[in-house]
Design a protein around this motif. Structure first.
Motif, PDB file in Angstrom:
ATOM      1  N   SER A 128      41.488 -90.988  70.133  1.00 18.51           N
ATOM      2  CA  SER A 128      40.287 -91.429  71.117  1.00 18.51           C
ATOM      3  C   SER A 128      39.307 -90.417  69.959  1.00 18.51           C
ATOM      4  CB  SER A 128      40.879 -89.986  72.416  1.00 18.51           C
ATOM      5  OG  SER A 128      41.166 -89.042  72.149  1.00 18.51           O
ATOM      6  N   SER A 129      39.110 -89.622  69.035  1.00 16.52           N
ATOM      7  CA  SER A 129      38.531 -88.360  68.427  1.00 16.52           C
ATOM      8  C   SER A 129      38.181 -89.659  67.510  1.00 16.52           C
ATOM      9  CB  SER A 129      39.318 -87.547  68.681  1.00 16.52           C
ATOM     10  OG  SER A 129      40.445 -87.279  68.123  1.00 16.52           O
ATOM     11  N   ILE A 130      39.196 -91.063  67.663  1.00 10.36           N
ATOM     12  CA  ILE A 130      38.552 -90.876  66.095  1.00 10.36           C
ATOM     13  C   ILE A 130      37.262 -92.063  66.056  1.00 10.36           C
ATOM     14  CG2 ILE A 130      39.331 -92.900  64.538  1.00 10.36           C
ATOM     15  CD1 ILE A 130      42.583 -93.476  64.613  1.00 10.36           C
ATOM     16  N   VAL A 131      36.076 -92.184  65.446  1.00  8.17           N
ATOM     17  CA  VAL A 131      34.624 -92.350  65.079  1.00  8.17           C
ATOM     18  C   VAL A 131      34.397 -93.018  64.292  1.00  8.17           C
ATOM     19  CG1 VAL A 131      34.082 -90.540  66.968  1.00  8.17           C
ATOM     20  CG2 VAL A 131      33.617 -90.519  64.898  1.00  8.17           C
ATOM     21  N   LYS A 150      44.011 -80.880  63.898  1.00  8.03           N
ATOM     22  CA  LYS A 150      43.637 -82.635  63.103  1.00  8.03           C
ATOM     23  C   LYS A 150      42.810 -83.080  64.426  1.00  8.03           C
ATOM     24  CE  LYS A 150      45.453 -82.522  59.277  1.00  8.03           C
ATOM     25  NZ  LYS A 150      45.173 -82.719  57.860  1.00  8.03           N
ATOM     26  N   ASN A 151      43.332 -83.644  65.503  1.00  2.72           N
ATOM     27  CA  ASN A 151      42.468 -84.562  66.473  1.00  2.72           C
ATOM     28  C   ASN A 151      41.388 -84.096  66.965  1.00  2.72           C
ATOM     29  OD1 ASN A 151      42.674 -82.207  68.447  1.00  2.72           O
ATOM     30  ND2 ASN A 151      44.623 -83.303  69.332  1.00  2.72           N
ATOM     31  N   PHE A 152      40.860 -83.649  66.951  1.00  2.00           N
ATOM     32  CA  PHE A 152      38.910 -82.841  67.081  1.00  2.00           C
ATOM     33  C   PHE A 152      38.776 -84.203  66.631  1.00  2.00           C
ATOM     34  CE2 PHE A 152      39.591 -80.212  63.336  1.00  2.00           C
ATOM     35  CZ  PHE A 152      38.370 -81.001  62.608  1.00  2.00           C
ATOM     36  N   GLY A 153      38.780 -84.981  65.272  1.00  2.00           N
ATOM     37  CA  GLY A 153      37.818 -85.622  65.254  1.00  2.00           C
ATOM     38  C   GLY A 153      38.131 -86.487  63.870  1.00  2.00           C
ATOM     39  N   SER A 154      38.541 -87.565  63.393  1.00  2.00           N
ATOM     40  CA  SER A 154      38.539 -88.328  61.809  1.00  2.00           C
ATOM     41  C   SER A 154      37.605 -89.602  62.152  1.00  2.00           C
ATOM     42  CB  SER A 154      39.754 -89.250  62.137  1.00  2.00           C
ATOM     43  OG  SER A 154      41.403 -87.666  62.733  1.00  2.00           O
TER      44      SER A 154
END
Length: 426
Positions: free
Chosen positions: A174-177, A263-267
């Motif tokens: 959900s945080s892959i942008v 790690k899961n706050f943004g990629s």
């Protein structure tokens, strides 16, 4: 079928020397404009070829493709990818034919040309795929050795399983942008070495990770495996990937279950997916693997890619500075081995899934793919052109990653993946 990678191919579109997107590339992506809505497109020079418009003008007619035009009006490539490898190849083949310098079909049809081509600067690029699942590996031996040296015993930097297993973990999708999306500094728990208890607040050690991700093009059913020799048949293409990381949060939370909120706050992912077919001329052998992998991971031939990578950092109001130059060819575990291992226990893989390489570091200090390594855990701060120094990323910093393969006068580029750090939420 013609060789779409032939260096002699030329397009009737004027393509600047050094462009990432010559006719030999033809990567797929998803774009939108206020007038067109959302479309699937192919990059060519400074333009995007609108595949929905191409289909509307009948240029795909006669290819016996199971493609309705609406497949090119989706917000992701997933539905197109799910049509299968014969369709991807046939569409890329037809696009190459339409764009060749000696083919007048599209070139001399002024109405079609105006409808089918739009300048890249006039579109908004979207995240190219909608992954149901995301896995991040840890497959650069240089990176793993550097981290092990910094945090454990330099004489035994690699853990005992590292040369036997392509280490990885499951992340959050959900945080892959898409490139260009700002990244907010995460809040979280961190504990200083001399502190009695942890505190909660903005990460003080925000980092980037230089990675390349591959997109799954063919799924499997629960219980099925993927033989390593057939693994690449399940890969659609590759993108650039920045797996942002909060090192101080990570060092406190990762024992015993591994990466989580650090790690899961943004990629960030680049908008164009370069097909594995376009990258065929750039195959190279990977590093020698010692000990020899177990039989299910043994693979002969050239399965790494000579893909040049660079990272730049632009401070607020300052000049862009290159801080890392690396190469995807350094990866100890190949994409095929990663995928075969991932499916070896019967875990199903799905079309559009993303598999990231893990940080890509080379042997030289200027090829290290993270701030953690470049400044060696804060002991060797980076000095930027404006004289400022960085141990980790500051608010307002912009990180940009670029990548390309080059051989025989042909450059196959990936564009860029870029993100700017915003202050933490209050």
């Amino acid at each position: 079928m013609a060789n779409l990678n032939d260096p002699a191919l030329r397009s009737w579109i004027d393509i600047a020397p050094g462009s990432d997107f010559p006719i030999q590339n033809l990567p797929f992506g998803v774009f939108e404009t206020d007038e067109r809505g959302t479309r699937v497109g192919v990059a060519i020079g400074d333009y995007v070829l609108d595949l929905y418009a191409v289909s509307q003008f009948g240029f795909f007619r006669g290819l016996d493709l199971p493609t309705e035009p609406k497949v090119f009006r989706r917000r992701s490539l997933n539905r197109f990818i799910a049509l299968g490898r014969p369709v991807w190849r046939a569409v890329r083949q037809r696009v190459s034919e339409l764009l060749r310098h000696d083919n007048p079909e599209l070139r001399d049809n002024e109405e079609a040309m105006r409808s089918c081509l739009v300048r890249q600067r006039e579109v908004r690029m979207l995240r190219p795929v909608k992954p149901q699942n995301y896995t991040d590996f840890y497959s650069s031996i240089e990176h793993a050795t550097n981290v092990g040296t910094m945090f454990r015993d330099p004489a035994n930097a690699l853990l005992p399983n590292w040369k036997w297993i392509p280490i990885g973990y499951h992340g959050r999708t959900s945080s892959i942008v898409v490139s260009g999306t700002d990244i907010r500094r995460p809040n979280g728990q961190r504990k200083a070495p001399d502190a009695a208890v942890p505190t909660f607040g903005p990460s003080q050690q925000l980092d980037f990770e230089l990675e390349v991700a591959f997109v799954v093009g063919q799924g499997t059913a629960l219980g099925d495996t993927v033989p390593v020799a057939q693994a690449e048949e399940h890969i659609f293409g590759l993108t650039l990937f920045n797996d942002w990381s909060a090192r101080d949060l990570q060092s406190w939370e990762y024992v015993p279950l591994g990466p989580f909120l650090a790690k899961n706050f943004g990629s960030s992912i680049s908008p164009w997916v370069v097909t594995l077919d376009a990258l065929e001329p750039f195959r190279v052998a990977g590093p020698a693997q010692d000990p020899e992998p177990l039989p299910y991971l043994q693979l002969a031939g050239q399965h790494n890619l000579d893909l040049n990578l660079e990272v730049t950092l632009t401070p607020p109001g300052g000049a862009e500075a290159t801080i890392c130059r690396s190469n995807f060819k350094y990866m100890y575990w190949s994409m095929a081995q990663q995928l075969a291992h991932h499916a070896s226990n019967g875990c199903p893989i799905e079309v559009g899934d993303l598999y990231a390489s893990g940080t890509i570091s080379g042997q030289r200090p200027d090829s290290y793919g993270s701030m953690l390594e470049l400044n060696w855990r804060g002991t060797k701060p980076l000095t930027l052109p404006d004289g400022s120094q960085r141990k980790f990323l500051q608010d307002g910093d912009t990180v940009t990653m670029r990548g390309y393969c080059e051989k025989n006068g042909v450059r196959i580029g990936f564009g860029e993946v870029r993100g700017t750090v915003l202050p933490a939420a209050q």
